[in-house]
Enzyme design. Structure first.
Site, PDB file in Angstrom:
ATOM      1  N   SER A 165       0.239  -1.422   5.051  1.00  0.00           N
ATOM      2  CA  SER A 165       1.526  -1.164   4.391  1.00  0.00           C
ATOM      3  C   SER A 165       1.530   0.299   3.983  1.00  0.00           C
ATOM      4  O   SER A 165       0.455   0.918   3.855  1.00  0.00           O
ATOM      5  CB  SER A 165       1.625  -2.041   3.133  1.00  0.00           C
ATOM      6  OG  SER A 165       2.676  -1.625   2.295  1.00  0.00           O
ATOM      7  N   TYR A 219      -0.687  -5.025  -5.440  1.00  0.00           N
ATOM      8  CA  TYR A 219      -0.480  -5.051  -3.987  1.00  0.00           C
ATOM      9  C   TYR A 219      -1.066  -3.799  -3.345  1.00  0.00           C
ATOM     10  O   TYR A 219      -1.753  -3.880  -2.317  1.00  0.00           O
ATOM     11  CB  TYR A 219       1.024  -5.168  -3.714  1.00  0.00           C
ATOM     12  CG  TYR A 219       1.403  -5.206  -2.257  1.00  0.00           C
ATOM     13  CD1 TYR A 219       0.923  -6.207  -1.413  1.00  0.00           C
ATOM     14  CD2 TYR A 219       2.269  -4.256  -1.723  1.00  0.00           C
ATOM     15  CE1 TYR A 219       1.292  -6.241  -0.071  1.00  0.00           C
ATOM     16  CE2 TYR A 219       2.650  -4.293  -0.387  1.00  0.00           C
ATOM     17  CZ  TYR A 219       2.154  -5.284   0.435  1.00  0.00           C
ATOM     18  OH  TYR A 219       2.523  -5.324   1.760  1.00  0.00           O
TER      19      TYR A 219
HETATM   20  C1  8X3 Z   1       5.715  -3.522   2.054  1.00  0.00           C
HETATM   21  C2  8X3 Z   1       6.221  -2.230   1.526  1.00  0.00           C
HETATM   22  O1  8X3 Z   1       7.225  -1.026  -0.493  1.00  0.00           O
HETATM   23  O2  8X3 Z   1       7.052  -3.424  -0.671  1.00  0.00           O
HETATM   24  O3  8X3 Z   1       4.395  -3.523   2.396  1.00  0.00           O
HETATM   25  O4  8X3 Z   1       5.081  -2.058  -0.803  1.00  0.00           O
HETATM   26  S1  8X3 Z   1       6.387  -2.221  -0.181  1.00  0.00           S
END
Ligand code: 8X3
Length: 256
Positions: free
Chosen positions: A137, A150
Protein backbone atom coordinates in the site's frame (compact mmCIF):
# COMPACT_ATOMS: atom_id res chain seq x y z
CA UNK A 1 0.29 -26.16 -19.46
CA UNK A 2 3.25 -27.26 -17.29
CA UNK A 3 2.71 -27.17 -13.52
CA UNK A 4 5.26 -24.40 -13.14
CA UNK A 5 2.73 -21.97 -14.65
CA UNK A 6 0.61 -22.04 -11.51
CA UNK A 7 -0.25 -18.68 -9.91
CA UNK A 8 -1.53 -18.66 -6.33
CA UNK A 9 -3.52 -15.62 -5.24
CA UNK A 10 -4.42 -15.00 -1.60
CA UNK A 11 -7.44 -12.91 -0.65
CA UNK A 12 -8.97 -13.93 -3.98
CA UNK A 13 -12.58 -13.73 -2.78
CA UNK A 14 -13.05 -10.06 -3.71
CA UNK A 15 -11.44 -6.80 -4.77
CA UNK A 16 -7.86 -6.71 -5.98
CA UNK A 17 -7.33 -10.44 -5.37
CA UNK A 18 -10.34 -11.51 -7.42
CA UNK A 19 -9.47 -9.09 -10.23
CA UNK A 20 -5.87 -10.32 -10.24
CA UNK A 21 -7.00 -13.94 -10.44
CA UNK A 22 -9.19 -13.13 -13.46
CA UNK A 23 -6.39 -11.28 -15.22
CA UNK A 24 -3.71 -13.87 -14.51
CA UNK A 25 -6.04 -16.58 -15.83
CA UNK A 26 -6.60 -14.50 -18.96
CA UNK A 27 -2.81 -14.23 -19.28
CA UNK A 28 -2.61 -18.04 -19.35
CA UNK A 29 -1.79 -18.93 -15.74
CA UNK A 30 -3.51 -21.77 -13.96
CA UNK A 31 -4.76 -19.82 -10.96
CA UNK A 32 -5.28 -21.17 -7.48
CA UNK A 33 -7.72 -18.99 -5.56
CA UNK A 34 -7.38 -18.87 -1.82
CA UNK A 35 -9.41 -17.01 0.80
CA UNK A 36 -11.42 -17.87 3.87
CA UNK A 37 -14.78 -17.64 2.11
CA UNK A 38 -15.16 -20.90 0.20
CA UNK A 39 -18.40 -19.97 -1.56
CA UNK A 40 -16.81 -16.87 -3.09
CA UNK A 41 -13.69 -18.53 -4.43
CA UNK A 42 -15.65 -21.56 -5.66
CA UNK A 43 -17.91 -19.21 -7.64
CA UNK A 44 -14.95 -17.28 -9.03
CA UNK A 45 -13.16 -20.47 -10.05
CA UNK A 46 -16.31 -21.53 -11.91
CA UNK A 47 -16.58 -18.13 -13.57
CA UNK A 48 -12.95 -18.25 -14.74
CA UNK A 49 -13.33 -21.81 -15.98
CA UNK A 50 -16.51 -20.92 -17.86
CA UNK A 51 -14.59 -18.10 -19.54
CA UNK A 52 -12.01 -20.61 -20.80
CA UNK A 53 -9.41 -20.13 -18.07
CA UNK A 54 -7.97 -22.60 -15.59
CA UNK A 55 -8.81 -22.09 -11.94
CA UNK A 56 -9.19 -24.04 -8.74
CA UNK A 57 -10.11 -22.89 -5.25
CA UNK A 58 -8.72 -23.74 -1.84
CA UNK A 59 -10.20 -22.25 1.35
CA UNK A 60 -7.37 -20.88 3.46
CA UNK A 61 -6.78 -18.53 6.36
CA UNK A 62 -3.30 -17.07 5.80
CA UNK A 63 -2.84 -16.58 9.54
CA UNK A 64 -3.14 -20.33 10.15
CA UNK A 65 0.40 -21.58 9.73
CA UNK A 66 -0.45 -25.28 9.89
CA UNK A 67 -3.14 -24.86 7.21
CA UNK A 68 -0.72 -22.93 5.00
CA UNK A 69 1.89 -25.68 5.33
CA UNK A 70 -0.71 -28.31 4.44
CA UNK A 71 -1.81 -26.24 1.41
CA UNK A 72 1.79 -25.91 0.21
CA UNK A 73 2.31 -29.68 0.12
CA UNK A 74 0.01 -29.78 -2.95
CA UNK A 75 2.58 -27.95 -5.07
CA UNK A 76 5.96 -29.09 -6.32
CA UNK A 77 6.59 -26.11 -8.56
CA UNK A 78 4.73 -22.83 -8.87
CA UNK A 79 5.41 -19.76 -10.98
CA UNK A 80 3.72 -16.99 -9.02
CA UNK A 81 2.57 -16.22 -5.50
CA UNK A 82 0.49 -13.06 -5.09
CA UNK A 83 0.33 -12.11 -1.42
CA UNK A 84 -2.77 -9.98 -1.52
CA UNK A 85 -4.68 -11.01 1.62
CA UNK A 86 -4.76 -8.28 4.23
CA UNK A 87 -6.51 -5.02 4.91
CA UNK A 88 -7.17 -2.25 7.36
CA UNK A 89 -9.09 -2.18 10.62
CA UNK A 90 -9.99 1.20 12.06
CA UNK A 91 -8.80 4.74 11.51
CA UNK A 92 -8.09 5.66 15.09
CA UNK A 93 -5.32 7.86 16.42
CA UNK A 94 -2.40 6.20 18.18
CA UNK A 95 -3.81 7.64 21.41
CA UNK A 96 -6.94 5.49 21.24
CA UNK A 97 -6.38 2.76 18.65
CA UNK A 98 -7.44 -0.76 19.58
CA UNK A 99 -4.39 -2.98 20.12
CA UNK A 100 -6.48 -5.94 18.94
CA UNK A 101 -6.95 -4.22 15.55
CA UNK A 102 -3.20 -3.64 15.35
CA UNK A 103 -2.53 -7.27 16.17
CA UNK A 104 -4.96 -8.58 13.55
CA UNK A 105 -3.56 -6.25 10.90
CA UNK A 106 -0.04 -7.44 11.66
CA UNK A 107 -1.16 -11.05 11.53
CA UNK A 108 -2.90 -10.81 8.15
CA UNK A 109 -0.70 -8.30 6.31
CA UNK A 110 2.70 -9.39 7.61
CA UNK A 111 2.55 -12.88 9.11
CA UNK A 112 0.11 -14.06 6.43
CA UNK A 113 2.58 -12.97 3.77
CA UNK A 114 5.42 -14.56 5.72
CA UNK A 115 3.58 -17.88 6.07
CA UNK A 116 2.74 -18.19 2.38
CA UNK A 117 6.13 -16.99 1.22
CA UNK A 118 8.07 -19.35 3.49
CA UNK A 119 5.89 -22.33 2.64
CA UNK A 120 5.95 -21.75 -1.13
CA UNK A 121 9.49 -20.50 -1.68
CA UNK A 122 10.80 -24.02 -2.39
CA UNK A 123 8.11 -24.46 -5.05
CA UNK A 124 8.80 -21.05 -6.55
CA UNK A 125 12.49 -21.85 -6.74
CA UNK A 126 11.81 -25.32 -8.15
CA UNK A 127 9.93 -23.71 -11.06
CA UNK A 128 13.26 -22.24 -12.14
CA UNK A 129 11.57 -18.88 -12.61
CA UNK A 130 9.37 -17.83 -9.71
CA UNK A 131 7.76 -14.55 -8.72
CA UNK A 132 6.62 -13.43 -5.29
CA UNK A 133 4.32 -10.41 -5.32
CA UNK A 134 3.58 -8.46 -2.17
CA UNK A 135 0.55 -6.21 -2.52
CA UNK A 136 1.35 -3.55 0.05
CA UNK A 137 0.00 0.00 0.00
CA UNK A 138 1.09 3.58 -0.17
CA UNK A 139 0.70 3.23 3.62
CA UNK A 140 3.75 0.94 3.43
CA UNK A 141 5.92 3.94 2.59
CA UNK A 142 4.42 6.84 4.54
CA UNK A 143 1.78 7.32 7.20
CA UNK A 144 -1.24 9.56 7.79
CA UNK A 145 -3.33 10.56 10.79
CA UNK A 146 -5.37 7.61 12.01
CA UNK A 147 -3.40 5.24 9.84
CA UNK A 148 -0.68 4.12 12.25
CA UNK A 149 -1.86 0.56 12.83
CA UNK A 150 -2.38 -0.11 9.15
CA UNK A 151 0.75 1.77 8.09
CA UNK A 152 2.82 -0.13 10.66
CA UNK A 153 1.57 -3.45 9.26
CA UNK A 154 2.08 -2.41 5.64
CA UNK A 155 5.55 -1.05 6.45
CA UNK A 156 6.19 -4.55 7.81
CA UNK A 157 5.10 -6.14 4.55
CA UNK A 158 7.33 -3.70 2.66
CA UNK A 159 10.33 -4.60 4.81
CA UNK A 160 9.62 -8.29 4.30
CA UNK A 161 9.71 -7.79 0.52
CA UNK A 162 12.87 -5.66 0.57
CA UNK A 163 14.71 -8.02 2.87
CA UNK A 164 13.70 -11.16 1.00
CA UNK A 165 14.94 -9.61 -2.25
CA UNK A 166 18.34 -9.06 -0.66
CA UNK A 167 18.48 -12.52 0.85
CA UNK A 168 17.58 -14.56 -2.22
CA UNK A 169 19.47 -12.61 -4.86
CA UNK A 170 21.11 -15.05 -7.26
CA UNK A 171 18.28 -17.54 -6.91
CA UNK A 172 15.60 -17.72 -9.65
CA UNK A 173 12.84 -15.88 -7.78
CA UNK A 174 11.81 -12.24 -8.21
CA UNK A 175 10.27 -10.21 -5.40
CA UNK A 176 7.86 -7.55 -6.62
CA UNK A 177 6.03 -5.06 -4.41
CA UNK A 178 2.99 -3.22 -5.69
CA UNK A 179 1.89 -0.29 -3.49
CA UNK A 180 -1.59 0.99 -4.38
CA UNK A 181 -3.05 4.24 -3.09
CA UNK A 182 -6.78 4.93 -3.03
CA UNK A 183 -8.62 1.97 -4.58
CA UNK A 184 -12.38 1.77 -4.49
CA UNK A 185 -13.33 -1.84 -3.85
CA UNK A 186 -16.46 -3.41 -2.41
CA UNK A 187 -14.91 -4.26 0.92
CA UNK A 188 -11.70 -2.40 1.86
CA UNK A 189 -13.30 0.65 3.50
CA UNK A 190 -16.31 -1.31 4.72
CA UNK A 191 -14.03 -3.72 6.57
CA UNK A 192 -11.96 -0.86 7.93
CA UNK A 193 -15.05 0.73 9.44
CA UNK A 194 -16.68 -2.44 10.75
CA UNK A 195 -19.46 -2.51 8.14
CA UNK A 196 -20.41 1.19 8.49
CA UNK A 197 -21.52 1.91 4.91
CA UNK A 198 -21.92 5.66 5.32
CA UNK A 199 -18.43 6.02 6.73
CA UNK A 200 -16.98 3.77 4.05
CA UNK A 201 -18.66 5.81 1.31
CA UNK A 202 -17.07 8.99 2.67
CA UNK A 203 -13.60 7.66 1.87
CA UNK A 204 -14.33 8.03 -1.86
CA UNK A 205 -16.79 10.94 -1.68
CA UNK A 206 -16.16 13.53 -4.36
CA UNK A 207 -13.00 11.82 -5.64
CA UNK A 208 -13.35 11.96 -9.44
CA UNK A 209 -11.91 8.52 -10.20
CA UNK A 210 -10.38 6.35 -7.49
CA UNK A 211 -8.44 3.36 -8.75
CA UNK A 212 -10.45 0.20 -9.32
CA UNK A 213 -9.47 -3.35 -8.43
CA UNK A 214 -8.97 -3.94 -12.15
CA UNK A 215 -6.51 -1.04 -12.37
CA UNK A 216 -4.36 -2.59 -9.67
CA UNK A 217 -4.72 -6.11 -11.08
CA UNK A 218 -3.56 -4.73 -14.41
CA UNK A 219 -0.45 -3.31 -12.74
CA UNK A 220 0.24 -6.58 -10.90
CA UNK A 221 -0.23 -8.63 -14.07
CA UNK A 222 2.00 -6.28 -16.06
CA UNK A 223 4.80 -6.59 -13.49
CA UNK A 224 4.52 -10.39 -13.41
CA UNK A 225 4.51 -10.74 -17.18
CA UNK A 226 7.76 -8.81 -17.75
CA UNK A 227 10.65 -11.04 -18.86
CA UNK A 228 11.94 -12.91 -15.83
CA UNK A 229 15.25 -11.00 -15.63
CA UNK A 230 13.23 -7.77 -15.15
CA UNK A 231 12.34 -7.20 -11.50
CA UNK A 232 9.85 -4.43 -10.79
CA UNK A 233 11.09 -3.93 -7.23
CA UNK A 234 8.45 -1.46 -6.11
CA UNK A 235 5.67 0.18 -8.03
CA UNK A 236 3.50 2.89 -6.47
CA UNK A 237 0.16 3.34 -8.19
CA UNK A 238 -2.34 6.04 -7.28
CA UNK A 239 -5.33 7.66 -8.91
CA UNK A 240 -4.55 10.97 -10.61
CA UNK A 241 -6.64 12.72 -7.97
CA UNK A 242 -4.30 11.58 -5.18
CA UNK A 243 -0.95 13.36 -5.01
CA UNK A 244 0.12 11.87 -1.68
CA UNK A 245 -1.35 9.94 1.25
CA UNK A 246 -2.64 13.24 2.63
CA UNK A 247 -3.32 15.18 -0.56
CA UNK A 248 -6.51 13.93 -2.17
CA UNK A 249 -8.56 16.04 -4.56
CA UNK A 250 -12.33 15.96 -4.00
CA UNK A 251 -14.89 17.72 -6.13
CA UNK A 252 -17.17 17.79 -3.12
CA UNK A 253 -17.58 16.31 0.31
CA UNK A 254 -15.04 15.50 2.95
CA UNK A 255 -13.69 12.45 4.70
CA UNK A 256 -10.32 10.79 5.02
C1 8X3 B 1 -4.99 1.66 0.95
C2 8X3 B 1 -4.59 3.09 0.89
O1 8X3 B 1 -4.84 5.39 1.97
O2 8X3 B 1 -6.32 3.68 2.78
O3 8X3 B 1 -3.97 0.79 1.18
O4 8X3 B 1 -3.99 3.63 3.36
S1 8X3 B 1 -4.96 3.95 2.33
Amino acid sequence: MPPSRIAIVTGASSGIGAATARQLAAAGYRVVLTARRKDRIDALAQEITAAGGQATSYPLDVTDRAAVNEFATAFKAIAVLVNNAGGALGLDPVESGDPEDWRRMYETNVLGTLHLTQALLPGLEASGDGTVVVVSSTAALATYEGGAGYAAAKHGAHVLAETLRLEIVGRPVRVIEIAPGLVKTDEFALTRFGGDEARAAKVYEGVPAPLTADDVADTITWAITRPSHVNIDLLVVRPRAQASNTKLYRESGEGH
